[in-house]
Design a protein around this motif. Sequence first.
Motif, PDB file in Angstrom:
ATOM      1  N   CYS A 146       0.831  -1.213   0.000  1.00  0.00           N
ATOM      2  CA  CYS A 146       0.000   0.000   0.000  1.00  0.00           C
ATOM      3  C   CYS A 146       0.859   1.254   0.000  1.00  0.00           C
ATOM      4  N   SER A 147       1.914   1.254  -0.789  1.00  0.00           N
ATOM      5  CA  SER A 147       2.741   2.448  -0.917  1.00  0.00           C
ATOM      6  C   SER A 147       1.924   3.578  -1.542  1.00  0.00           C
ATOM      7  N   ASN A 148       2.420   4.783  -1.436  1.00  0.00           N
ATOM      8  CA  ASN A 148       1.734   5.923  -2.046  1.00  0.00           C
ATOM      9  C   ASN A 148       1.594   5.722  -3.559  1.00  0.00           C
ATOM     10  N   ASP A 149       2.634   5.206  -4.170  1.00  0.00           N
ATOM     11  CA  ASP A 149       2.616   4.975  -5.613  1.00  0.00           C
ATOM     12  C   ASP A 149       1.544   3.950  -5.992  1.00  0.00           C
ATOM     13  N   LYS A 150       1.499   2.825  -5.280  1.00  0.00           N
ATOM     14  CA  LYS A 150       0.522   1.784  -5.612  1.00  0.00           C
ATOM     15  C   LYS A 150      -0.910   2.231  -5.300  1.00  0.00           C
ATOM     16  N   MET A 151      -1.087   2.989  -4.236  1.00  0.00           N
ATOM     17  CA  MET A 151      -2.440   3.459  -3.911  1.00  0.00           C
ATOM     18  C   MET A 151      -2.918   4.505  -4.914  1.00  0.00           C
ATOM     19  N   GLN A 152      -1.995   5.288  -5.468  1.00  0.00           N
ATOM     20  CA  GLN A 152      -2.379   6.251  -6.511  1.00  0.00           C
ATOM     21  C   GLN A 152      -2.865   5.512  -7.755  1.00  0.00           C
ATOM     22  N   ILE A 153      -2.152   4.438  -8.127  1.00  0.00           N
ATOM     23  CA  ILE A 153      -2.574   3.617  -9.267  1.00  0.00           C
ATOM     24  C   ILE A 153      -3.938   2.991  -8.981  1.00  0.00           C
ATOM     25  N   HIS A 154      -4.120   2.510  -7.746  1.00  0.00           N
ATOM     26  CA  HIS A 154      -5.399   1.913  -7.348  1.00  0.00           C
ATOM     27  C   HIS A 154      -6.548   2.920  -7.497  1.00  0.00           C
ATOM     28  N   ARG A 155      -6.339   4.148  -7.023  1.00  0.00           N
ATOM     29  CA  ARG A 155      -7.396   5.158  -7.089  1.00  0.00           C
ATOM     30  C   ARG A 155      -7.729   5.542  -8.531  1.00  0.00           C
ATOM     31  N   GLU A 156      -6.750   5.475  -9.420  1.00  0.00           N
ATOM     32  CA  GLU A 156      -6.969   5.874 -10.814  1.00  0.00           C
ATOM     33  C   GLU A 156      -7.544   4.741 -11.659  1.00  0.00           C
ATOM     34  N   ASP A 157      -7.557   3.525 -11.132  1.00  0.00           N
ATOM     35  CA  ASP A 157      -8.048   2.366 -11.870  1.00  0.00           C
ATOM     36  C   ASP A 157      -9.529   2.154 -11.558  1.00  0.00           C
ATOM     37  N   PRO A 158     -10.427   2.357 -12.519  1.00  0.00           N
ATOM     38  CA  PRO A 158     -11.865   2.212 -12.241  1.00  0.00           C
ATOM     39  C   PRO A 158     -12.272   0.779 -11.898  1.00  0.00           C
ATOM     40  N   ASN A 159     -11.419  -0.188 -12.214  1.00  0.00           N
ATOM     41  CA  ASN A 159     -11.736  -1.584 -11.911  1.00  0.00           C
ATOM     42  C   ASN A 159     -11.133  -2.063 -10.597  1.00  0.00           C
ATOM     43  N   SER A 160     -10.430  -1.185  -9.902  1.00  0.00           N
ATOM     44  CA  SER A 160      -9.841  -1.548  -8.616  1.00  0.00           C
ATOM     45  C   SER A 160     -10.709  -0.985  -7.495  1.00  0.00           C
ATOM     46  N   ILE A 161     -11.375  -1.868  -6.755  1.00  0.00           N
ATOM     47  CA  ILE A 161     -12.329  -1.445  -5.727  1.00  0.00           C
ATOM     48  C   ILE A 161     -11.648  -1.197  -4.389  1.00  0.00           C
ATOM     49  N   SER A 162     -10.750  -2.078  -3.999  1.00  0.00           N
ATOM     50  CA  SER A 162     -10.045  -1.905  -2.723  1.00  0.00           C
ATOM     51  C   SER A 162      -8.687  -2.575  -2.787  1.00  0.00           C
ATOM     52  N   ARG A 163      -7.797  -2.150  -1.907  1.00  0.00           N
ATOM     53  CA  ARG A 163      -6.439  -2.701  -1.818  1.00  0.00           C
ATOM     54  C   ARG A 163      -5.964  -2.452  -0.395  1.00  0.00           C
ATOM     55  N   SER A 164      -5.603  -3.517   0.328  1.00  0.00           N
ATOM     56  CA  SER A 164      -5.230  -3.332   1.726  1.00  0.00           C
ATOM     57  C   SER A 164      -4.350  -4.471   2.222  1.00  0.00           C
ATOM     58  N   VAL A 165      -3.655  -4.183   3.317  1.00  0.00           N
ATOM     59  CA  VAL A 165      -2.922  -5.212   4.052  1.00  0.00           C
ATOM     60  C   VAL A 165      -3.818  -5.643   5.200  1.00  0.00           C
ATOM     61  N   ILE A 166      -4.291  -6.880   5.153  1.00  0.00           N
ATOM     62  CA  ILE A 166      -5.178  -7.363   6.209  1.00  0.00           C
ATOM     63  C   ILE A 166      -4.402  -7.571   7.503  1.00  0.00           C
ATOM     64  N   LYS A 167      -3.221  -8.181   7.389  1.00  0.00           N
ATOM     65  CA  LYS A 167      -2.430  -8.449   8.587  1.00  0.00           C
ATOM     66  C   LYS A 167      -0.974  -8.670   8.218  1.00  0.00           C
ATOM     67  N   GLU A 168      -0.068  -8.068   8.977  1.00  0.00           N
ATOM     68  CA  GLU A 168       1.359  -8.331   8.840  1.00  0.00           C
ATOM     69  C   GLU A 168       1.730  -9.394   9.875  1.00  0.00           C
ATOM     70  N   LEU A 169       1.950 -10.618   9.420  1.00  0.00           N
ATOM     71  CA  LEU A 169       2.237 -11.724  10.332  1.00  0.00           C
ATOM     72  C   LEU A 169       3.667 -11.678  10.842  1.00  0.00           C
ATOM     73  N   SER A 170       4.567 -11.228  10.015  1.00  0.00           N
ATOM     74  CA  SER A 170       5.970 -11.043  10.393  1.00  0.00           C
ATOM     75  C   SER A 170       6.599 -10.159   9.336  1.00  0.00           C
ATOM     76  N   MET A 171       7.890  -9.876   9.460  1.00  0.00           N
ATOM     77  CA  MET A 171       8.534  -9.020   8.473  1.00  0.00           C
ATOM     78  C   MET A 171       8.489  -9.645   7.084  1.00  0.00           C
ATOM     79  N   ASN A 172       8.480 -10.971   7.023  1.00  0.00           N
ATOM     80  CA  ASN A 172       8.516 -11.625   5.704  1.00  0.00           C
ATOM     81  C   ASN A 172       7.232 -12.377   5.357  1.00  0.00           C
ATOM     82  N   GLU A 173       6.113 -12.050   6.031  1.00  0.00           N
ATOM     83  CA  GLU A 173       4.845 -12.707   5.707  1.00  0.00           C
ATOM     84  C   GLU A 173       3.670 -11.776   6.002  1.00  0.00           C
ATOM     85  N   SER A 174       2.761 -11.652   5.025  1.00  0.00           N
ATOM     86  CA  SER A 174       1.597 -10.780   5.180  1.00  0.00           C
ATOM     87  C   SER A 174       0.383 -11.393   4.494  1.00  0.00           C
TER      88      SER A 174
END
Length: 222
Positions: A146-174
């Motif tokens: 969910c970087s600023n760059d990726k969220m900007q692309i998400h907002r500009e894409d009419p077919n992208s409804i949502s994008r989120s990190v549900i849970k960070e399980l560890s530094m190397n797993e989400s």
Amino acid sequence: GIYLFEKLAPQITRMTFIQQADMKGSIPQLVLNSLVSASMNIVQRLVEKFKKKGKDVDQEMRMSFIDNIPNAPPITEEQKALVEKCLELENNAVNGEFKEIESNSHRIKMFRKVDRSKGKIRTIGKAVARVDASPADILAWRCDWCSNDKMQIHREDPNSISRSVIKELSMNESILETTKKLPFPFKNREFVNRSMWIGPNPDDGSFLFFWEPHLALVSEVS
């Protein structure tokens, strides 16, 4: 009430503000909602006061991620099993006969093959590209869902409804989520993936980023 300040990078903080108030009597829900929103305005003022350019924030988050790569936990036996499963896809791609397909860039080669093994027909896509960044830089970009760059692309894409990190399980797993709009008469589809990474490989410095559907969850959203 409390404020919680969590360090995400040297100059990036996740702030959580929680407060409880006694309104001294019965107040309609609509009025309560308005009062709560007003009391949270301090958060907006703080965000605006320290706001930086999105690309600068993304860069700092990536640098902090790279600095912390040596602190990533060792992978579990369950994760090792998933690595082997995903590497089967890589081996299939390496050993199979691919047909090159059209690419819009001379720096990217794209391929496709049809796999009829195991009694199923599957289409496998493969892309090979040269990227002017280190493996660690690219891993940090991929992991910042969910970087600023990726969220900007998400907002500009009419077919992208949502994008989120549900849970960070560890530094190397989400656990990551995205919901896509499909053409009528299909309902929107929510995709939830469990993503992980390992590396660097001591021999060549490479990393492996891999994922699978989380609990085989691909749901329809009205």
